[in-house]
Design a protein around this motif. Structure first.
Motif, short mmCIF file in Angstrom:
data_model
loop_
_atom_site.label_atom_id
_atom_site.label_comp_id
_atom_site.label_asym_id
_atom_site.label_seq_id
_atom_site.Cartn_x
_atom_site.Cartn_y
_atom_site.Cartn_z
N GLY A 146 30.75 14.67 10.59
CA GLY A 146 29.54 14.48 11.40
C GLY A 146 29.10 15.78 12.05
N PRO A 147 27.91 15.78 12.62
CA PRO A 147 27.35 17.01 13.18
C PRO A 147 28.14 17.54 14.38
N ARG A 148 28.93 16.68 15.08
CA ARG A 148 29.66 17.15 16.25
C ARG A 148 30.86 18.00 15.87
N LEU A 149 31.37 17.83 14.63
CA LEU A 149 32.57 18.56 14.21
C LEU A 149 32.27 19.64 13.18
N GLY A 150 31.26 19.48 12.41
CA GLY A 150 30.97 20.44 11.35
C GLY A 150 30.82 21.86 11.88
N GLY A 151 31.61 22.78 11.31
CA GLY A 151 31.58 24.17 11.76
C GLY A 151 32.53 24.44 12.90
N GLY A 152 33.25 23.44 13.38
CA GLY A 152 34.20 23.64 14.47
C GLY A 152 35.59 23.98 13.96
N PRO A 174 31.09 24.14 17.24
CA PRO A 174 30.10 24.92 16.48
C PRO A 174 29.26 25.82 17.38
N ASP A 175 29.14 25.45 18.66
CA ASP A 175 28.36 26.27 19.58
C ASP A 175 29.16 27.42 20.19
N GLY A 176 30.43 27.57 19.78
CA GLY A 176 31.24 28.67 20.28
C GLY A 176 31.96 28.37 21.58
N GLN A 177 31.85 27.13 22.11
CA GLN A 177 32.52 26.78 23.36
C GLN A 177 33.96 26.35 23.10
N TRP A 178 34.89 26.94 23.85
CA TRP A 178 36.31 26.62 23.73
C TRP A 178 36.67 25.54 24.75
N GLU A 209 39.83 22.53 25.95
CA GLU A 209 41.20 22.03 25.83
C GLU A 209 41.34 20.62 26.40
N ASP A 210 40.21 19.95 26.66
CA ASP A 210 40.24 18.62 27.25
C ASP A 210 40.55 17.57 26.18
N GLU A 211 40.84 16.37 26.68
CA GLU A 211 41.28 15.31 25.79
C GLU A 211 40.21 14.92 24.76
N GLU A 212 38.99 14.70 25.21
CA GLU A 212 37.98 14.10 24.33
C GLU A 212 37.73 14.93 23.07
N PRO A 213 37.41 16.23 23.16
CA PRO A 213 37.14 16.98 21.93
C PRO A 213 38.38 17.18 21.07
N ASP A 272 38.06 35.32 13.54
CA ASP A 272 37.08 36.17 14.24
C ASP A 272 36.41 35.39 15.37
N ARG A 273 36.10 34.12 15.12
CA ARG A 273 35.45 33.31 16.16
C ARG A 273 36.43 32.99 17.30
N LEU A 274 37.71 32.85 16.95
CA LEU A 274 38.71 32.54 17.98
C LEU A 274 39.09 33.74 18.82
#
Length: 642
Positions: free
Chosen positions: A460-466, A493-497, A499-503, A530-532
């Protein structure tokens, strides 16, 4: 070695003997006297460790010093009693204040004192969220006072208003609170408190005639039956000083004593509340905070005779009996052997029976007096809600005090304190702070595990590219590696890191549900790394900066550091390599985080002379390992296709 409440010493010894485990069992009370098990090594188990939550007690100071260098396991169903510092003080018996520095926690004590929870506490705390084995469920109800009891309480409040108590408002509030708490318990408890107050006034009059004033010690003795929560003591200034009492209250007390003598013979509407509850004959434990109230229930509820226990004294009605025998009547079916008398169905006790005891035959627990803390509620109810109980349901009844005799609103205190464990990630409401990681791992335990990296569908769009990845921070020192902390995080995918439960849970479940998990090619892995790089760099920088910080350094530690620095300079001038190495180790120890016992050692060094300092340096524990650099190890990588 095991340190346990005195009432449980024999139980611990019996279990250890049955298991063939060699242990020395000492009591909390012996620790208070400075007597600790001799000749032991290895693990120390401290049962009911919430009794070691106050660093100002002799019990805490003796245990803290003795535990230096010993691994310790603390056991408690209620580690947070009045404030989050309760948990910090217990943990500091075995963990240094900077034990979680790799997770960005500069000071365990300061963070919890600020009322903030820590996700990193999962490294120090193991919680069993669900009881092992079948236990009865609880049904909790409140028993509110009826109009007759409310009128009775208002009359008592008006009577007590005749007492001036003290010209010092906080002291007057303390004294009035003690008297009102006794009045809300029973007429007998109020009469006993007024007798103690009369004795206190006479003591004050004698002290005045001899040219001195009372201090806080006499006040504390007067308030002796308060349940060790210091709720009312907060009303009085901490500094020791004279206590001024209203000596003209002696005249008013004579009038009140006459009134109470008649009141004790009349009907007690609160007792009527209890009598109606007990009419069904269900085995019931009635908890009260006052010894006089236990005697009041014993004398007024009969017949049939009431079993009772206050400290080491116990009995059935007016007949004394061994404490173990009385408690056994509510534990074992075959324990009743008195022919011609019905088995008692009511056991009236003070909180002395609220900890560690097994009263599994009880079908009901009554809080005749509400305590100041949820911990005490839990301890009381745990006597009946136990493994091996024949009950499927235990009824819990909380007697609400009349508002006229509850100026501090004990129910509000209970509600506020009930929310404290969740702030530290404990209890049913606290799982979202750190326990969710364990629960998530348990839910995924049956899934196949693949080491290294994987590529899964977009989800889905929330995970693609993550990217989902596991990281370990590793301390590097002299070529060796020390694992400092670990984390699983989600780079969206937006580059936000995050560590919370939900994501994290969403991504893990999506990966587990993926039909195929091929290994990504080198190009995809390089792009993910590179992104990390940026979030990893930020985390490294934060830890590297925090490990040089000290939150609110102890003045004693500062003095020791200053004194050691002078000695280090002198040893360097003498080119005394052995002394220099020893002093630099002592300097690193003094400047770092400490357990409670180690902090006491530092204070002794700060107060001692040069000879004591020299001898103390040779006895100091090794300092916390300080790494030369911090590295990052990737433990797993899941890339979600766009």
């Amino acid at each position: 070695a095991c340190l346990v409440p005195a009432a449980l010493v024999e139980q611990w010894r019996a279990v250890a003997a049955r298991l063939g485990v060699p242990v020395l069992v000492g009591s909390h009370q012996a620790v208070s006297r400075g007597k600790l098990p001799d000749g032991t090594r290895g693990l120390v188990i401290v049962d009911e460790s919430h009794h070691f939550r106050n660093p100002r007690t002799r019990r805490y100071r003796h245990a803290a010093r003795w535990l230096v260098g010993r691994p310790v396991l603390l056991l408690s169903a209620t580690p947070v009693v009045n404030r989050l510092q309760d948990l910090a003080h217990q943990l500091l018996l075995g963990a240094r204040d900077d034990a979680l520095i790799a997770d960005g926690v500069v000071s365990l004590r300061a963070t919890l004192a600020a009322g903030r929870g820590l996700g990193a506490l999962g490294q120090l705390v193991i919680e069993e969220p669900s009881p092992s084995g079948p236990r009865p469920a609880r049904r909790t109800t409140a028993a509110d006072p009826d109009p007759d009891e409310i009128r009775h309480a208002e009359c008592t409040r008006d009577d007590l208003a005749q007492l001036r108590l003290s010209t010092h408002p906080p002291t007057a509030a303390l004294l009035r609170g003690v008297l009102m708490r006794a009045a809300s318990s029973s007429p007998a408890a109020l009469a006993a408190s007024l007798r103690r107050y009369r004795a206190l006034l006479r003591h004050a009059a004698d002290a005045r005639d001899s040219g001195r004033l009372l201090g806080r010690a006499e006040l504390r003795e007067f308030a002796g039956e308060l349940d060790d929560q210091l709720v009312l003591w907060a009303l009085v200034a901490r500094a020791d000083g004279p206590v001024e009492l209203a000596l003209d209250d002696l005249v008013v007390l004579d009038h009140l004593a006459t009134q109470l003598a008649g009141a004790q013979q009349r009907h007690d509407p609160k007792l009527d509340r209890l009598r109606r509850l007990l009419a069904d004959g269900e085995p019931t434990i009635v908890f009260t905070t006052q010894r006089a109230t236990v005697r009041h229930l014993r004398d007024r509820l009969a017949p049939p005779p009431v079993a009772w226990c206050t400290g080491e004294r116990a009995g059935l009605g007016l007949l004394p009996a061994p404490r173990s025998t009385v408690l056994g009547w509510f534990r074992d079916e075959g324990s009743w052997t008195i022919a011609g008398l019905p088995r008692p169905t009511c056991l009236a006790v003070t909180d002395v029976a609220a900890e560690g005891l097994d009263l599994r035959l009880a079908a009901r627990v009554v809080h005749y007096d509400l305590p100041w803390t949820p911990m005490r509620l839990e301890q009381r109810e745990g006597r009946a809600v136990r493994l091996g109980s024949a009950r499927q349901l235990v009824e819990v009844v909380r007697f609400s005090p009349p508002a006229a005799l509850d100026p501090l609103d004990v129910r509000q205190h209970l509600r506020r304190k009930a929310g404290l464990p969740a702030l530290a990630g404990l209890g049913a409401e606290g799982g979202r702070l750190w326990r969710w990681r364990t629960e998530l791992a348990d839910r995924l335990r049956g899934e196949p595990v693949v080491a290294g990296s994987a590529l899964v569908g977009a989800g889905g769009p929330r995970l693609g590219g993550g990217v989902l990845c596991g990281l370990e921070l590793v301390g590097l020192r002299n070529g060796a590696q020390l694992r400092l902390s670990s984390v699983v995080g989600w780079l969206g995918p937006d580059g936000q890191w995050q560590e919370d439960e939900e994501p994290v849970a969403r991504a893990l479940h999506a990966a587990a549900a993926s039909a195929e998990r091929p290994s990504p090619g080198p190009a995809l892995i390089r792009q993910a790394l590179d992104r990390l790089a940026e979030p990893v760099r930020r985390r490294l920088a934060a830890v590297a900066a925090r490990r040089w910080l000290v939150a609110d350094p102890d003045p004693a530690a500062r003095r020791v550091v200053q004194r050691l620095s002078v000695l280090v300079a002198a040893a360097a001038r003498r080119r005394d390599g052995r002394a220099l190495a020893q002093l630099e180790g002592a300097l690193a120890f003094a400047a770092g985080g400490h357990t409670a016992g180690e902090a006491g050692m530092v204070r002794q060094l700060a107060e001692g002379d040069e000879e004591a300092l020299d001898a103390g340096v040779r006895q100091l524990p090794a300092p916390s390992i300080r790494w030369d650099a911090i590295g990052v190890r990737l433990t797993g990588l899941v890339i979600f296709e766009r």
